[in-house]
Design a protein around this motif. Structure first.
Motif, PDB file in Angstrom:
ATOM      1  N   TRP A 284       0.753  -0.985  -0.378  1.00  0.00           N
ATOM      2  CA  TRP A 284       0.067   0.447  -0.261  1.00  0.00           C
ATOM      3  C   TRP A 284       0.935   1.314  -0.261  1.00  0.00           C
ATOM      4  O   TRP A 284       2.372   0.926   0.773  1.00  0.00           O
ATOM      5  N   LEU A 285       0.624   2.489  -0.279  1.00  0.00           N
ATOM      6  CA  LEU A 285       0.740   3.853  -0.749  1.00  0.00           C
ATOM      7  C   LEU A 285       0.115   4.732   0.216  1.00  0.00           C
ATOM      8  O   LEU A 285      -0.971   5.428  -0.619  1.00  0.00           O
ATOM      9  N   CYS A 286       0.512   5.130   1.200  1.00  0.00           N
ATOM     10  CA  CYS A 286      -1.058   6.016   2.064  1.00  0.00           C
ATOM     11  C   CYS A 286      -0.200   7.033   3.067  1.00  0.00           C
ATOM     12  O   CYS A 286       0.947   7.354   2.548  1.00  0.00           O
ATOM     13  N   CYS A 287      -0.954   8.032   3.671  1.00  0.00           N
ATOM     14  CA  CYS A 287      -0.115   9.137   4.004  1.00  0.00           C
ATOM     15  C   CYS A 287      -1.563   9.944   5.061  1.00  0.00           C
ATOM     16  O   CYS A 287      -2.800   9.370   4.287  1.00  0.00           O
ATOM     17  N   HIS A 288      -1.276  10.434   5.814  1.00  0.00           N
ATOM     18  CA  HIS A 288      -2.436  10.884   6.457  1.00  0.00           C
ATOM     19  C   HIS A 288      -2.697  12.631   6.353  1.00  0.00           C
ATOM     20  O   HIS A 288      -2.326  12.585   5.411  1.00  0.00           O
ATOM     21  N   VAL A 289      -4.133  12.559   6.071  1.00  0.00           N
ATOM     22  CA  VAL A 289      -4.380  13.703   5.341  1.00  0.00           C
ATOM     23  C   VAL A 289      -5.407  14.462   6.046  1.00  0.00           C
ATOM     24  O   VAL A 289      -5.926  14.090   6.876  1.00  0.00           O
ATOM     25  N   PRO A 290      -5.720  16.346   6.022  1.00  0.00           N
ATOM     26  CA  PRO A 290      -6.357  16.535   6.912  1.00  0.00           C
ATOM     27  C   PRO A 290      -8.172  16.682   6.549  1.00  0.00           C
ATOM     28  O   PRO A 290      -8.626  17.852   6.784  1.00  0.00           O
ATOM     29  N   TYR A 291      -8.289  15.618   5.856  1.00  0.00           N
ATOM     30  CA  TYR A 291      -9.795  15.563   5.449  1.00  0.00           C
ATOM     31  C   TYR A 291     -10.476  14.203   5.223  1.00  0.00           C
ATOM     32  O   TYR A 291      -9.910  13.338   4.300  1.00  0.00           O
ATOM     33  N   GLU A 406      10.704  -5.443 -10.107  1.00  0.00           N
ATOM     34  CA  GLU A 406      10.290  -4.139 -10.926  1.00  0.00           C
ATOM     35  C   GLU A 406       9.002  -4.158 -11.091  1.00  0.00           C
ATOM     36  O   GLU A 406       8.034  -2.989 -11.004  1.00  0.00           O
ATOM     37  N   GLY A 407       8.152  -5.384 -11.562  1.00  0.00           N
ATOM     38  CA  GLY A 407       6.879  -5.618 -12.178  1.00  0.00           C
ATOM     39  C   GLY A 407       5.628  -5.112 -10.200  1.00  0.00           C
ATOM     40  O   GLY A 407       5.088  -3.914 -10.760  1.00  0.00           O
ATOM     41  N   SER A 412       2.811   0.044  -7.460  1.00  0.00           N
ATOM     42  CA  SER A 412       3.712   0.476  -6.809  1.00  0.00           C
ATOM     43  C   SER A 412       3.443   2.183  -7.646  1.00  0.00           C
ATOM     44  O   SER A 412       3.060   3.174  -6.645  1.00  0.00           O
ATOM     45  N   ARG A 413       3.736   2.559  -8.712  1.00  0.00           N
ATOM     46  CA  ARG A 413       4.588   3.763  -9.244  1.00  0.00           C
ATOM     47  C   ARG A 413       2.695   4.097 -10.275  1.00  0.00           C
ATOM     48  O   ARG A 413       1.800   5.434  -9.594  1.00  0.00           O
ATOM     49  N   TRP A 414       2.039   2.690 -10.845  1.00  0.00           N
ATOM     50  CA  TRP A 414       0.659   3.189 -10.311  1.00  0.00           C
ATOM     51  C   TRP A 414      -0.140   3.845  -9.968  1.00  0.00           C
ATOM     52  O   TRP A 414      -1.019   4.710 -10.314  1.00  0.00           O
ATOM     53  N   LEU A 415      -0.243   2.959  -8.603  1.00  0.00           N
ATOM     54  CA  LEU A 415      -0.697   3.258  -7.425  1.00  0.00           C
ATOM     55  C   LEU A 415      -0.283   4.950  -7.093  1.00  0.00           C
ATOM     56  O   LEU A 415      -1.199   5.984  -7.212  1.00  0.00           O
ATOM     57  N   PHE A 416       0.921   5.160  -7.763  1.00  0.00           N
ATOM     58  CA  PHE A 416       1.164   6.445  -6.847  1.00  0.00           C
ATOM     59  C   PHE A 416       1.410   7.786  -7.485  1.00  0.00           C
ATOM     60  O   PHE A 416       0.416   9.129  -7.059  1.00  0.00           O
ATOM     61  N   THR A 417       0.380   7.334  -8.606  1.00  0.00           N
ATOM     62  CA  THR A 417       0.443   8.649  -9.742  1.00  0.00           C
ATOM     63  C   THR A 417      -1.214   9.015  -8.702  1.00  0.00           C
ATOM     64  O   THR A 417      -1.408  10.405  -9.151  1.00  0.00           O
ATOM     65  N   TYR A 418      -2.086   7.988  -9.137  1.00  0.00           N
ATOM     66  CA  TYR A 418      -3.605   8.742  -8.106  1.00  0.00           C
ATOM     67  C   TYR A 418      -3.369   9.325  -6.647  1.00  0.00           C
ATOM     68  O   TYR A 418      -4.731  10.050  -7.012  1.00  0.00           O
ATOM     69  N   VAL A 419      -2.063   8.573  -5.747  1.00  0.00           N
ATOM     70  CA  VAL A 419      -2.450   9.106  -4.934  1.00  0.00           C
ATOM     71  C   VAL A 419      -1.538  10.389  -4.669  1.00  0.00           C
ATOM     72  O   VAL A 419      -2.168  11.660  -4.764  1.00  0.00           O
ATOM     73  N   GLN A 444      16.462   0.656  -4.146  1.00  0.00           N
ATOM     74  CA  GLN A 444      17.200   1.169  -5.404  1.00  0.00           C
ATOM     75  C   GLN A 444      15.319   1.347  -6.594  1.00  0.00           C
ATOM     76  O   GLN A 444      15.507   2.026  -7.096  1.00  0.00           O
ATOM     77  N   ILE A 445      15.283  -0.521  -6.547  1.00  0.00           N
ATOM     78  CA  ILE A 445      14.784  -0.057  -8.254  1.00  0.00           C
ATOM     79  C   ILE A 445      13.257   0.780  -7.888  1.00  0.00           C
ATOM     80  O   ILE A 445      12.489   1.217  -8.995  1.00  0.00           O
ATOM     81  N   HIS A 446      12.457   0.389  -6.814  1.00  0.00           N
ATOM     82  CA  HIS A 446      11.700   1.276  -6.395  1.00  0.00           C
ATOM     83  C   HIS A 446      11.857   3.478  -6.893  1.00  0.00           C
ATOM     84  O   HIS A 446      11.207   3.767  -6.511  1.00  0.00           O
ATOM     85  N   ALA A 447      13.035   3.515  -6.091  1.00  0.00           N
ATOM     86  CA  ALA A 447      13.198   4.341  -5.589  1.00  0.00           C
ATOM     87  C   ALA A 447      13.699   4.991  -7.848  1.00  0.00           C
ATOM     88  O   ALA A 447      12.880   6.039  -8.690  1.00  0.00           O
ATOM     89  N   ASP A 448      14.443   4.098  -8.822  1.00  0.00           N
ATOM     90  CA  ASP A 448      14.570   4.407  -9.332  1.00  0.00           C
ATOM     91  C   ASP A 448      13.239   4.445 -10.409  1.00  0.00           C
ATOM     92  O   ASP A 448      12.861   5.432 -12.157  1.00  0.00           O
ATOM     93  N   VAL A 449      12.265   3.334 -10.439  1.00  0.00           N
ATOM     94  CA  VAL A 449      10.961   3.192 -10.985  1.00  0.00           C
ATOM     95  C   VAL A 449       9.926   4.337 -10.471  1.00  0.00           C
ATOM     96  O   VAL A 449       9.281   5.492 -11.933  1.00  0.00           O
ATOM     97  N   LEU A 450       9.875   4.428 -10.045  1.00  0.00           N
ATOM     98  CA  LEU A 450       8.377   6.473  -8.470  1.00  0.00           C
ATOM     99  C   LEU A 450      10.090   7.577  -9.624  1.00  0.00           C
ATOM    100  O   LEU A 450       8.598   8.206  -9.129  1.00  0.00           O
TER     101      LEU A 450
END
Length: 531
Positions: A284-291, A406-407, A412-419, A444-450
């Protein structure tokens, strides 16, 4: 070695493949831990079950070993707190005894029931428009059409196991059943009840069941537990639990949190718009938000967090680390004699990582699709499946390992776009946790792909345990939320390698293209067939 006198929390992390327990100080230092594996039953038509009593036995065994190790003294444990797999259903009778196995987050047998409950004449994405608007306005989300939310589980049991449904006193999330075993109290917290989609979540201080939502979902209020706020102290351990665990009856039980919410706290990313990526069995790719906000089209919404009075943007990708495990056990090594290697050898992941490190970025254009169990975010599609795309005679075992890594990162990047669209801003860096985060190559792969800095949290596998301990310390008045970030060390920061940017941009575009051009084929191949 015992740290006499240092107060600690027993953090219990109920995963899908194992129970992890850890003794954690009030400042988040891990004194010691233990793990006990769990069985999972995968059944026809999308069934996925576990035995709740086996969860409890595993917790007792692991806790007893932890105390025997001398890492912590029983008298220094002042609280117990659970983080657990979310979106599961334990049906219990009036004595709290399970009346059937638990249906866990992977169980999709209730899909047809949910579709009947939420559909209508004028529909958007399978939801009746008026009901959809009501759901989103009040709760922030809607029952997943995959049937994997508790509402799907409960409706399935009512249809297929009416005997079980009749005998059920309460339907509980896994964590709330563990809390019943620990404290004797039958409750759910504002955060854990969310995925039933029957609570009005507009005011975080007074979340309550809503009659309209209950009626639309087809759930009975009396079969659901009473609600308490996140981070509530439920009271002391009940005598039997204390005796089985080897702890004092003075130990306080805190409500705990679902894994995604506990991990958000344990990652140290507790400020608004501070993201963390978990690469565990799922990701998952999450963060706190104020709303409170909902993105229905990509299956994410801000939901009540494990911290009182806060929202967390929640989403989930079904298969991440499990893809690497699947590759190891079912394709590369396995347990059969012919494979020549014991599938349980502990260093196989290191061997695989070393091999993958010798393959160039992009795995010579081999693309892995990680949808081995369908997908939730950013598309809710239980018929999607995984596999390798663009394999050739030059493809080696090492290519396959790197392509899996990488897949998962493309997903993760696909989701990150919408996050980033959801929060309306660029997120420059993110913390990474979970078993996959132990791998420097995968970070490192995540850093490169994202194309973003990735901060590897120290002891990333224990983020849930650390989060549970922090939440308990906050609930017991021993810690403030503001102190948490400074207590979670970052082991290493991985920066994107600009040499790989264009290649990964191209491969990511093709990854999404493969989904777009094949989703109809997956739907046809994996449509429900009568036995």
């Amino acid at each position: 070695m015992s740290h006499a006198g240092e107060q600690a929390i027993l953090a219990i992390d109920l995963g899908t493949s194992a129970v992890k327990v850890a003794a954690v100080t009030l400042r988040g230092r891990i004194l010691g831990g233990d793990v006990e594996p769990l069985e999972l039953s995968l059944l026809p038509d999308g069934g996925a079950e576990q035995q709740p009593e086996a969860w409890w036995r595993a917790i007792v065994l692991a806790t007893r070993r932890l105390l025997a190790s001398g890492a912590v003294r029983a008298e220094d444990v002042i609280g117990v707190n659970c983080s657990s797999q979310w979106s599961g259903t334990v049906a219990v009778d009036a004595s709290g005894t399970p009346v059937c196995p638990a249906l866990i987050w992977m169980d999709s047998r209730g899909a047809p029931d949910v579709k009947r409950a939420v559909g209508g004449f004028l529909s958007v994405k399978g939801y009746d428009v008026r009901r959809l608007m009501t759901w989103i306005r009040l709760s922030g989300g809607v029952p997943s059409l995959s049937g994997k939310d508790p509402v799907g589980h409960i409706l399935y049991l009512r249809r297929e196991r009416p005997d079980v449904y009749r005998r059920t006193y309460k339907f509980l999330e896994p964590k709330d059943w563990l809390n019943l075993k620990l404290s004797g109290r039958c409750t759910a917290s504002y955060d854990s009840i969310t995925l039933h989609w029957v609570t009005d979540n507009r005011a975080l201080g007074r979340i309550a069941y809503d009659d309209r939502l209950l009626k639309m979902a087809g759930l009975e209020r009396e079969k659901l537990p009473d609600l308490v706020p996140a981070s509530t102290v439920l009271g002391p351990l009940q005598a039997q639990a204390a005796s089985e665990l080897g702890l004092s009856e003075d130990v306080q039980v805190v409500t705990g949190a679902p894994d995604i919410l506990a991990a958000a706290v344990g990652s140290g990313a507790v400020g608004d718009f501070e993201p963390h990526l978990c690469v565990g069995t799922s990701s998952w790719l999450c963060c706190h938000v104020p709303y409170k906000k909902t993105d229905l089209f990509h299956q994410m919404a801000s939901v009540p967090s494990a911290l009182p009075g806060r929202y967390l943007l929640a989403n989930e990708q079904e298969s991440a680390g499990i893809c690497l495990t699947f590759l190891k056990d079912n394709i590369l090594y396995g347990r059969d004699a012919g494979a020549g290697t014991d599938g349980d050898a502990p260093d196989l992941y290191q061997v695989m990582e070393a091999q993958a490190g010798n393959v160039p970025a992009g795995s010579d254009q081999l693309i892995f699709l990680p949808w081995l169990n369908g997908e939730r975010s950013p598309v809710d599609d239980k018929s999607l499946r995984g596999g390798f795309f663009n394999q050739s005679l030059k493809t080696t075992r090492a290519h396959m390992v790197r392509a899996v890594m990488e897949g998962v990162a493309y997903n993760s990047r696909w989701l990150f776009t919408y996050v980033e669209q959801f929060v309306g801003r660029r997120l420059d860096s993110l913390r990474i946790i979970g078993g996959g985060a132990r791998s420097a190559l995968w970070c490192q792969i995540h850093a490169d792909v994202l194309g973003r800095a990735v901060q590897q949290v120290d002891e990333p596998v224990l983020a849930n345990a650390r989060g549970a301990a922090f939440q308990a310390a906050v609930a017991l008045g021993k810690l403030t939320v503001e102190e948490i970030p400074s207590l979670v060390p970052v082991a290493r920061t991985f920066h994107p390698d600009s040499k790989n940017a264009a290649l990964y941009d191209e491969l990511f575009r093709e990854f999404v293209n493969i989904y777009k051009h094949n989703k109809a084929i997956f739907a046809r191949l994996n449509r429900a067939r009568s036995a």
